[in-house]
Design a protein around this motif. Structure first.
Motif, PDB file in Angstrom:
ATOM      1  N   ILE A   1       0.430   7.549 -14.890  1.00  0.00           N
ATOM      2  CA  ILE A   1       0.077   7.837 -16.275  1.00  0.00           C
ATOM      3  C   ILE A   1      -0.874   9.024 -16.359  1.00  0.00           C
ATOM      4  O   ILE A   1      -0.921   9.749 -17.358  1.00  0.00           O
ATOM      5  N   GLY A   2      -1.617   9.270 -15.266  1.00  0.00           N
ATOM      6  CA  GLY A   2      -2.531  10.395 -15.226  1.00  0.00           C
ATOM      7  C   GLY A   2      -1.862  11.736 -14.978  1.00  0.00           C
ATOM      8  O   GLY A   2      -2.495  12.782 -15.109  1.00  0.00           O
ATOM      9  N   GLY A   3      -0.585  11.701 -14.585  1.00  0.00           N
ATOM     10  CA  GLY A   3       0.167  12.937 -14.431  1.00  0.00           C
ATOM     11  C   GLY A   3       0.273  13.497 -13.029  1.00  0.00           C
ATOM     12  O   GLY A   3       0.437  14.699 -12.851  1.00  0.00           O
ATOM     13  N   VAL A   4       0.241  12.640 -12.012  1.00  0.00           N
ATOM     14  CA  VAL A   4       0.310  13.156 -10.645  1.00  0.00           C
ATOM     15  C   VAL A   4       1.617  13.898 -10.372  1.00  0.00           C
ATOM     16  O   VAL A   4       1.617  14.909  -9.649  1.00  0.00           O
ATOM     17  N   THR A   5       2.714  13.453 -10.959  1.00  0.00           N
ATOM     18  CA  THR A   5       3.977  14.164 -10.731  1.00  0.00           C
ATOM     19  C   THR A   5       3.975  15.514 -11.442  1.00  0.00           C
ATOM     20  O   THR A   5       4.476  16.506 -10.901  1.00  0.00           O
ATOM     21  N   ASP A   6       3.406  15.586 -12.636  1.00  0.00           N
ATOM     22  CA  ASP A   6       3.322  16.867 -13.348  1.00  0.00           C
ATOM     23  C   ASP A   6       2.458  17.857 -12.572  1.00  0.00           C
ATOM     24  O   ASP A   6       2.781  19.051 -12.491  1.00  0.00           O
ATOM     25  N   GLN A   7       1.363  17.362 -12.004  1.00  0.00           N
ATOM     26  CA  GLN A   7       0.482  18.234 -11.232  1.00  0.00           C
ATOM     27  C   GLN A   7       1.156  18.707  -9.944  1.00  0.00           C
ATOM     28  O   GLN A   7       0.929  19.839  -9.491  1.00  0.00           O
ATOM     29  N   THR A   8       1.978  17.850  -9.352  1.00  0.00           N
ATOM     30  CA  THR A   8       2.716  18.249  -8.154  1.00  0.00           C
ATOM     31  C   THR A   8       3.705  19.363  -8.474  1.00  0.00           C
ATOM     32  O   THR A   8       3.823  20.348  -7.734  1.00  0.00           O
ATOM     33  N   ILE A   9       4.410  19.207  -9.568  1.00  0.00           N
ATOM     34  CA  ILE A   9       5.359  20.244  -9.997  1.00  0.00           C
ATOM     35  C   ILE A   9       4.640  21.563 -10.227  1.00  0.00           C
ATOM     36  O   ILE A   9       5.095  22.633  -9.788  1.00  0.00           O
ATOM     37  N   ALA A  10       3.496  21.510 -10.898  1.00  0.00           N
ATOM     38  CA  ALA A  10       2.734  22.733 -11.170  1.00  0.00           C
ATOM     39  C   ALA A  10       2.266  23.394  -9.876  1.00  0.00           C
ATOM     40  O   ALA A  10       2.297  24.631  -9.742  1.00  0.00           O
ATOM     41  N   ALA A  11       1.832  22.592  -8.910  1.00  0.00           N
ATOM     42  CA  ALA A  11       1.379  23.139  -7.630  1.00  0.00           C
ATOM     43  C   ALA A  11       2.537  23.770  -6.862  1.00  0.00           C
ATOM     44  O   ALA A  11       2.359  24.788  -6.175  1.00  0.00           O
ATOM     45  N   MET A  12       3.725  23.188  -6.964  1.00  0.00           N
ATOM     46  CA  MET A  12       4.894  23.782  -6.322  1.00  0.00           C
ATOM     47  C   MET A  12       5.265  25.097  -7.000  1.00  0.00           C
ATOM     48  O   MET A  12       5.623  26.076  -6.325  1.00  0.00           O
ATOM     49  N   GLU A  13       5.152  25.145  -8.316  1.00  0.00           N
ATOM     50  CA  GLU A  13       5.452  26.383  -9.035  1.00  0.00           C
ATOM     51  C   GLU A  13       4.493  27.504  -8.616  1.00  0.00           C
ATOM     52  O   GLU A  13       4.880  28.679  -8.551  1.00  0.00           O
ATOM     53  N   ALA A  14       3.248  27.145  -8.324  1.00  0.00           N
ATOM     54  CA  ALA A  14       2.279  28.145  -7.879  1.00  0.00           C
ATOM     55  C   ALA A  14       2.671  28.770  -6.549  1.00  0.00           C
ATOM     56  O   ALA A  14       2.217  29.874  -6.215  1.00  0.00           O
ATOM     57  N   LEU A  15       3.540  28.079  -5.792  1.00  0.00           N
ATOM     58  CA  LEU A  15       4.049  28.604  -4.528  1.00  0.00           C
ATOM     59  C   LEU A  15       5.408  29.292  -4.685  1.00  0.00           C
ATOM     60  O   LEU A  15       6.013  29.688  -3.691  1.00  0.00           O
ATOM     61  N   GLY A  16       5.885  29.379  -5.920  1.00  0.00           N
ATOM     62  CA  GLY A  16       7.137  30.072  -6.173  1.00  0.00           C
ATOM     63  C   GLY A  16       8.324  29.201  -6.516  1.00  0.00           C
ATOM     64  O   GLY A  16       9.438  29.704  -6.723  1.00  0.00           O
ATOM     65  N   ALA A  17       8.134  27.898  -6.582  1.00  0.00           N
ATOM     66  CA  ALA A  17       9.226  26.994  -6.937  1.00  0.00           C
ATOM     67  C   ALA A  17       9.524  27.054  -8.438  1.00  0.00           C
ATOM     68  O   ALA A  17       8.686  27.500  -9.231  1.00  0.00           O
ATOM     69  N   GLN A  18      10.698  26.588  -8.806  1.00  0.00           N
ATOM     70  CA  GLN A  18      11.090  26.480 -10.209  1.00  0.00           C
ATOM     71  C   GLN A  18      11.513  25.046 -10.481  1.00  0.00           C
ATOM     72  O   GLN A  18      12.325  24.480  -9.741  1.00  0.00           O
ATOM     73  N   ARG A  19      10.994  24.477 -11.550  1.00  0.00           N
ATOM     74  CA  ARG A  19      11.239  23.053 -11.790  1.00  0.00           C
ATOM     75  C   ARG A  19      12.703  22.730 -12.024  1.00  0.00           C
ATOM     76  O   ARG A  19      13.171  21.656 -11.652  1.00  0.00           O
ATOM     77  N   ASP A  20      13.459  23.649 -12.617  1.00  0.00           N
ATOM     78  CA  ASP A  20      14.864  23.354 -12.867  1.00  0.00           C
ATOM     79  C   ASP A  20      15.701  23.378 -11.585  1.00  0.00           C
ATOM     80  O   ASP A  20      16.833  22.900 -11.570  1.00  0.00           O
ATOM     81  N   ARG A  21      15.120  23.914 -10.496  1.00  0.00           N
ATOM     82  CA  ARG A  21      15.811  23.894  -9.199  1.00  0.00           C
ATOM     83  C   ARG A  21      15.354  22.734  -8.324  1.00  0.00           C
ATOM     84  O   ARG A  21      15.923  22.497  -7.261  1.00  0.00           O
TER      85      ARG A  21
END
Length: 253
Positions: free
Chosen positions: A131-151
């Motif tokens: 509920i605190g958003g750990v999955t959202d924060q993980t996605i954001a951290a991956m994006e900071a390394l160049g990942a894209q959420r739709d991939r």
């Protein structure tokens, strides 16, 4: 023989959700207990961690964190010793040879990968972290390394199932105050209680975040004592302690 479950969406990435089968621990920790915080024999736990690592990435470096039921994520650029594990509940990396490991015993393990970007992540989602958003924060951290959420492909591993996860009405109301639509994750139980589908809740958070693929393994840790450790089951049995299983993902060299 280690019981290692895999997800179709992550087939190109070294990964696995290990259960309790295999390993060298005895007694209430019997099997592949990898919990450094358990009361199990430390030498057995360290041996189990090596066995789990080698089942997914022989020669790799298993990296874990000191899990605290938070939404906090660390970006891992090199190996971390067991003594220096940071307090967090998720990790991301773009470095080959590192195997990210999340420990659970009813909570939800989530593995992430964007193979095009060469970025992976792993998250421990108990109800507080979820509920605190750990999955959202993980996605954001991956994006900071160049990942894209739709991939991204995500897999939700073995965790406590709806039929086994009884909670109070007050607990459910906390989620409903956060989002009225969360009522769909709770079904009627005995008087004053409801049953919570935490895996479906975590999946909904991932879908709302826009990840490309979500796999649910739909394995209930509580109801399968021969296959998985379970904190709640151990409590109900009056056991003094409980083991932890590990979910792992990494990038091959």
């Amino acid at each position: 023989m280690i019981d290692l479950l895999t997800a179709p969406g992550l087939h190109d990435v070294p990964h696995g959700f290990a259960g309790r089968r295999g390993g060298v621990s005895l007694g209430i920790h019997a099997g592949l207990n990898v919990g450094l915080g358990s009361q199990d024999d430390r030498a057995a736990v360290l041996r189990n961690r090596d066995l789990a690592r080698d089942a997914v990435m022989p020669g790799g470096q298993l990296v874990t964190v000191h899990q605290v039921h938070s939404p906090d994520v660390v970006t891992v650029g090199s190996a971390i010793s067991d003594a220096d594990r940071p307090a967090a509940d998720a990790m991301v990396t773009d470095r080959p040879g590192l195997l990210l490991g999340i420990l659970t015993a009813d909570c939800v393990p989530v593995l992430f990968a964007d193979t095009a970007a060469g970025v992976v992540g792993a998250a421990h989602a108990g109800w507080k972290g979820a509920i605190g958003g750990v999955t959202d924060q993980t996605i954001a951290a991956m994006e900071a390394l160049g990942a894209q959420r739709d991939r991204m492909a995500c897999a939700i591993g073995p965790c406590i199932g709806r039929a086994s996860y009884e909670v109070t009405l007050d607990f459910a109301e906390r989620f409903e105050r956060d989002d009225a639509d969360n009522v769909r994750f709770f079904t009627a139980g005995r008087l004053g209680h409801v049953q919570f589908d935490i895996a479906a809740y975590v999946a909904s958070r991932l879908a709302r975040a826009g990840v490309g693929r979500i796999d649910l393994l739909e394995e209930d840790t509580y109801s399968q004592p021969d296959r998985f450790f379970s904190y709640r089951r151990s409590c109900h049995r009056g056991e003094a302690d409980y083991g932890r299983q590990v979910s792992m993902i990494g990038l091959s060299g």
